[in-house]
Design a protein around this motif. Structure first.
Motif, PDB file in Angstrom:
ATOM      1  N   PHE A 277       0.841  -1.193   0.000  1.00  0.00           N
ATOM      2  CA  PHE A 277       0.000   0.000   0.000  1.00  0.00           C
ATOM      3  C   PHE A 277       0.874   1.239   0.000  1.00  0.00           C
ATOM      4  O   PHE A 277       1.802   1.362   0.803  1.00  0.00           O
ATOM      5  CB  PHE A 277      -0.903   0.005   1.241  1.00  0.00           C
ATOM      6  CG  PHE A 277      -1.884   1.136   1.296  1.00  0.00           C
ATOM      7  CD1 PHE A 277      -3.138   1.017   0.727  1.00  0.00           C
ATOM      8  CD2 PHE A 277      -1.552   2.320   1.940  1.00  0.00           C
ATOM      9  CE1 PHE A 277      -4.055   2.066   0.787  1.00  0.00           C
ATOM     10  CE2 PHE A 277      -2.458   3.372   2.004  1.00  0.00           C
ATOM     11  CZ  PHE A 277      -3.711   3.238   1.422  1.00  0.00           C
ATOM     12  N   SER A 278       0.592   2.175  -0.909  1.00  0.00           N
ATOM     13  CA  SER A 278       1.342   3.435  -0.945  1.00  0.00           C
ATOM     14  C   SER A 278       0.375   4.593  -1.166  1.00  0.00           C
ATOM     15  O   SER A 278      -0.651   4.446  -1.842  1.00  0.00           O
ATOM     16  CB  SER A 278       2.399   3.413  -2.043  1.00  0.00           C
ATOM     17  OG  SER A 278       1.797   3.258  -3.317  1.00  0.00           O
ATOM     18  N   THR A 279       0.712   5.743  -0.604  1.00  0.00           N
ATOM     19  CA  THR A 279      -0.130   6.930  -0.737  1.00  0.00           C
ATOM     20  C   THR A 279       0.697   8.178  -0.424  1.00  0.00           C
ATOM     21  O   THR A 279       1.606   8.123   0.419  1.00  0.00           O
ATOM     22  CB  THR A 279      -1.333   6.872   0.225  1.00  0.00           C
ATOM     23  OG1 THR A 279      -2.087   8.089   0.119  1.00  0.00           O
ATOM     24  CG2 THR A 279      -0.894   6.683   1.663  1.00  0.00           C
TER      25      THR A 279
ATOM     26  N   SER B 119      -5.262   3.128   9.155  1.00  0.00           N
ATOM     27  CA  SER B 119      -5.133   1.702   9.465  1.00  0.00           C
ATOM     28  C   SER B 119      -5.279   0.894   8.182  1.00  0.00           C
ATOM     29  O   SER B 119      -6.366   0.831   7.598  1.00  0.00           O
ATOM     30  CB  SER B 119      -6.202   1.266  10.486  1.00  0.00           C
ATOM     31  OG  SER B 119      -6.114  -0.127  10.731  1.00  0.00           O
ATOM     32  N   VAL B 120      -4.157   0.284   7.755  1.00  0.00           N
ATOM     33  CA  VAL B 120      -4.130  -0.535   6.545  1.00  0.00           C
ATOM     34  C   VAL B 120      -3.495  -1.882   6.884  1.00  0.00           C
ATOM     35  O   VAL B 120      -2.321  -1.911   7.293  1.00  0.00           O
ATOM     36  CB  VAL B 120      -3.338   0.149   5.411  1.00  0.00           C
ATOM     37  CG1 VAL B 120      -3.362  -0.718   4.158  1.00  0.00           C
ATOM     38  CG2 VAL B 120      -3.891   1.540   5.131  1.00  0.00           C
TER      39      VAL B 120
ATOM     40  N   ILE C  19      -2.640   0.051  -4.374  1.00  0.00           N
ATOM     41  CA  ILE C  19      -2.419  -1.281  -3.815  1.00  0.00           C
ATOM     42  C   ILE C  19      -1.880  -2.175  -4.923  1.00  0.00           C
ATOM     43  O   ILE C  19      -2.436  -2.205  -6.030  1.00  0.00           O
ATOM     44  CB  ILE C  19      -3.714  -1.881  -3.242  1.00  0.00           C
ATOM     45  CG1 ILE C  19      -4.241  -1.022  -2.087  1.00  0.00           C
ATOM     46  CG2 ILE C  19      -3.481  -3.317  -2.761  1.00  0.00           C
ATOM     47  CD1 ILE C  19      -5.547  -1.516  -1.510  1.00  0.00           C
ATOM     48  N   THR C  20      -0.811  -2.908  -4.639  1.00  0.00           N
ATOM     49  CA  THR C  20      -0.261  -3.852  -5.610  1.00  0.00           C
ATOM     50  C   THR C  20      -0.033  -5.202  -4.949  1.00  0.00           C
ATOM     51  O   THR C  20       0.072  -5.302  -3.717  1.00  0.00           O
ATOM     52  CB  THR C  20       1.065  -3.349  -6.204  1.00  0.00           C
ATOM     53  OG1 THR C  20       1.995  -3.135  -5.139  1.00  0.00           O
ATOM     54  CG2 THR C  20       0.868  -2.055  -6.977  1.00  0.00           C
ATOM     55  N   ILE C  21       0.066  -6.236  -5.782  1.00  0.00           N
ATOM     56  CA  ILE C  21       0.307  -7.608  -5.328  1.00  0.00           C
ATOM     57  C   ILE C  21       1.652  -8.066  -5.874  1.00  0.00           C
ATOM     58  O   ILE C  21       1.976  -7.833  -7.039  1.00  0.00           O
ATOM     59  CB  ILE C  21      -0.812  -8.549  -5.813  1.00  0.00           C
ATOM     60  CG1 ILE C  21      -2.169  -8.072  -5.273  1.00  0.00           C
ATOM     61  CG2 ILE C  21      -0.552  -9.985  -5.376  1.00  0.00           C
ATOM     62  CD1 ILE C  21      -3.350  -8.809  -5.856  1.00  0.00           C
ATOM     63  N   ASP C  22       2.437  -8.707  -5.033  1.00  0.00           N
ATOM     64  CA  ASP C  22       3.749  -9.191  -5.450  1.00  0.00           C
ATOM     65  C   ASP C  22       3.638 -10.177  -6.606  1.00  0.00           C
ATOM     66  O   ASP C  22       2.683 -10.962  -6.694  1.00  0.00           O
ATOM     67  CB  ASP C  22       4.459  -9.872  -4.279  1.00  0.00           C
ATOM     68  CG  ASP C  22       4.938  -8.864  -3.237  1.00  0.00           C
ATOM     69  OD1 ASP C  22       4.979  -7.660  -3.555  1.00  0.00           O
ATOM     70  OD2 ASP C  22       5.262  -9.291  -2.111  1.00  0.00           O
TER      71      ASP C  22
ATOM     72  N   CYS D 166      -6.548  -7.809 -12.515  1.00  0.00           N
ATOM     73  CA  CYS D 166      -5.507  -6.795 -12.370  1.00  0.00           C
ATOM     74  C   CYS D 166      -4.836  -6.910 -11.000  1.00  0.00           C
ATOM     75  O   CYS D 166      -5.510  -6.953  -9.969  1.00  0.00           O
ATOM     76  CB  CYS D 166      -6.106  -5.405 -12.539  1.00  0.00           C
ATOM     77  SG  CYS D 166      -4.850  -4.114 -12.584  1.00  0.00           S
ATOM     78  N   PRO D 167      -3.495  -6.947 -10.977  1.00  0.00           N
ATOM     79  CA  PRO D 167      -2.769  -7.034  -9.706  1.00  0.00           C
ATOM     80  C   PRO D 167      -2.524  -5.676  -9.055  1.00  0.00           C
ATOM     81  O   PRO D 167      -1.693  -5.551  -8.173  1.00  0.00           O
ATOM     82  CB  PRO D 167      -1.453  -7.679 -10.134  1.00  0.00           C
ATOM     83  CG  PRO D 167      -1.234  -7.147 -11.512  1.00  0.00           C
ATOM     84  CD  PRO D 167      -2.600  -7.033 -12.139  1.00  0.00           C
ATOM     85  N   LYS D 168      -3.237  -4.652  -9.511  1.00  0.00           N
ATOM     86  CA  LYS D 168      -3.017  -3.297  -9.017  1.00  0.00           C
ATOM     87  C   LYS D 168      -4.332  -2.542  -8.982  1.00  0.00           C
ATOM     88  O   LYS D 168      -5.169  -2.690  -9.874  1.00  0.00           O
ATOM     89  CB  LYS D 168      -2.018  -2.581  -9.933  1.00  0.00           C
ATOM     90  CG  LYS D 168      -1.671  -1.156  -9.539  1.00  0.00           C
ATOM     91  CD  LYS D 168      -0.660  -0.585 -10.519  1.00  0.00           C
ATOM     92  CE  LYS D 168      -0.230   0.815 -10.166  1.00  0.00           C
ATOM     93  NZ  LYS D 168       0.761   1.355 -11.123  1.00  0.00           N
ATOM     94  N   ALA D 169      -4.522  -1.729  -7.959  1.00  0.00           N
ATOM     95  CA  ALA D 169      -5.708  -0.876  -7.864  1.00  0.00           C
ATOM     96  C   ALA D 169      -5.282   0.538  -7.530  1.00  0.00           C
ATOM     97  O   ALA D 169      -4.503   0.754  -6.590  1.00  0.00           O
ATOM     98  CB  ALA D 169      -6.683  -1.401  -6.812  1.00  0.00           C
ATOM     99  N   GLU D 170      -5.757   1.499  -8.320  1.00  0.00           N
ATOM    100  CA  GLU D 170      -5.514   2.921  -8.060  1.00  0.00           C
ATOM    101  C   GLU D 170      -6.764   3.486  -7.391  1.00  0.00           C
ATOM    102  O   GLU D 170      -7.786   3.700  -8.041  1.00  0.00           O
ATOM    103  CB  GLU D 170      -5.216   3.662  -9.365  1.00  0.00           C
ATOM    104  CG  GLU D 170      -3.994   3.162 -10.110  1.00  0.00           C
ATOM    105  CD  GLU D 170      -2.686   3.643  -9.502  1.00  0.00           C
ATOM    106  OE1 GLU D 170      -2.739   4.378  -8.483  1.00  0.00           O
ATOM    107  OE2 GLU D 170      -1.626   3.273 -10.032  1.00  0.00           O
TER     108      GLU D 170
END
Length: 264
Positions: free
Chosen positions: A77-79, A87-88, A121-124, A138-142
């Motif tokens: 998770f990045s922002t 809380s993530v 959010i990304t998945i390895d 999709c392994p990524k969500a914006e």
């Protein structure tokens, strides 16, 4: 021109080449783990998150293709605004036999109303197919997270004169704070807002709206705000919202047409 209605696809084909050279250097750094088990975990969640004024959390849904055994994977998770997402969870767990798993993200209750906060959010790679040609894998969500007071106002059928479609059960939303109305994902997946003046004239806020349809030669079809009358009419007890758009592509205009919403 004849319009071909082609949904936008998210598929991307990619190739990479690894160049190596001879060296007497004994230093060796192993590469990232690969997805040797054929796992495919992906995000199947709404990226545009609307929180009510009294709401401070939302769910993110993960799905996997292989349901055998329990599986726990990290959540990346990045922002740019970490003070907002207070809380993530650092991981998500699929119980044995479960196809989906959900995490809950909590936001700061003091987040600014009607301000868009962004996060990714990304998945390895070892858990997913990074270059899947299916937009649902999709392994990524914006994420675009907004706290707002839009609430259901009227329900009815949304008609598009241009696309020749009708959508019963469409909900018109209203914000008391902004005195503004919004349609979401109507006709060609258009989302737009408008205000209504004292004479029941409709004024669309967005100058242009990209639709989800693509002309095979000229690209995305765009709905543009016009100076033609857009208004609300009540006749024989039936309320109808008429919204005029000009539909264009890169080569020019198809002309104007009405979208209209008939209240149940």
């Amino acid at each position: 021109m004849k319009i071909n209605k082609i949904f936008l696809m998210a598929g991307v084909a990619m190739m990479s080449f690894l160049a190596t050279s001879c060296s007497n250097d004994d230093d060796y750094a192993p590469g990232a783990p690969t997805n040797s088990q054929g796992l495919n975990v992906y995000l199947d969640t709404e990226e545009n998150v609307a929180l009510p004024l009294d709401g401070n959390s939302f769910d993110v849904r993960f799905v996997r293709n292989n349901t055998s055994g329990e599986l726990t994977i990290p959540v990346n998770f990045s922002t740019p605004t970490p003070e907002i997402f207070t809380s993530v969870p650092s991981s998500v767990t699929f119980p044995s036999g479960a196809e989906e798993a959900i995490i809950t993200i909590t936001c700061n209750p003091d987040m600014e109303v009607f301000h868009t906060y962004r996060a990714t959010i990304t998945i390895d790679e070892q858990y997913t197919t990074q270059y899947a040609d299916d937009e649902t894998s999709c392994p990524k969500a914006e994420l675009n997270v907004v706290k707002e007071d839009f609430k259901p106002f009227k329900t009815g059928t949304y008609y598009s004169q241009f696309f020749e479609t009708e959508e019963p059960g469409t909900v018109l939303l209203y914000s008391e704070m902004k005195n503004m109305y919004r349609f979401q994902h109507v006709a060609a997946d258009q989302t737009y807002t408008f205000v209504v003046d004292d004479e029941n004239n409709i004024h669309v806020n967005e100058a242009k709206i990209e639709t989800a349809y693509v002309h095979p030669t000229y690209g995305v079809i765009t709905a543009n705000r016009t100076n033609e009358p857009s208004l609300i009419e009540v006749e024989d007890g039936v309320t109808t919202y008429y919204i005029n758009f000009e539909y264009t592509v890169s080569a020019g205009s198809f002309g104007t047409a009405y979208d209209y919403f008939v209240v149940d």
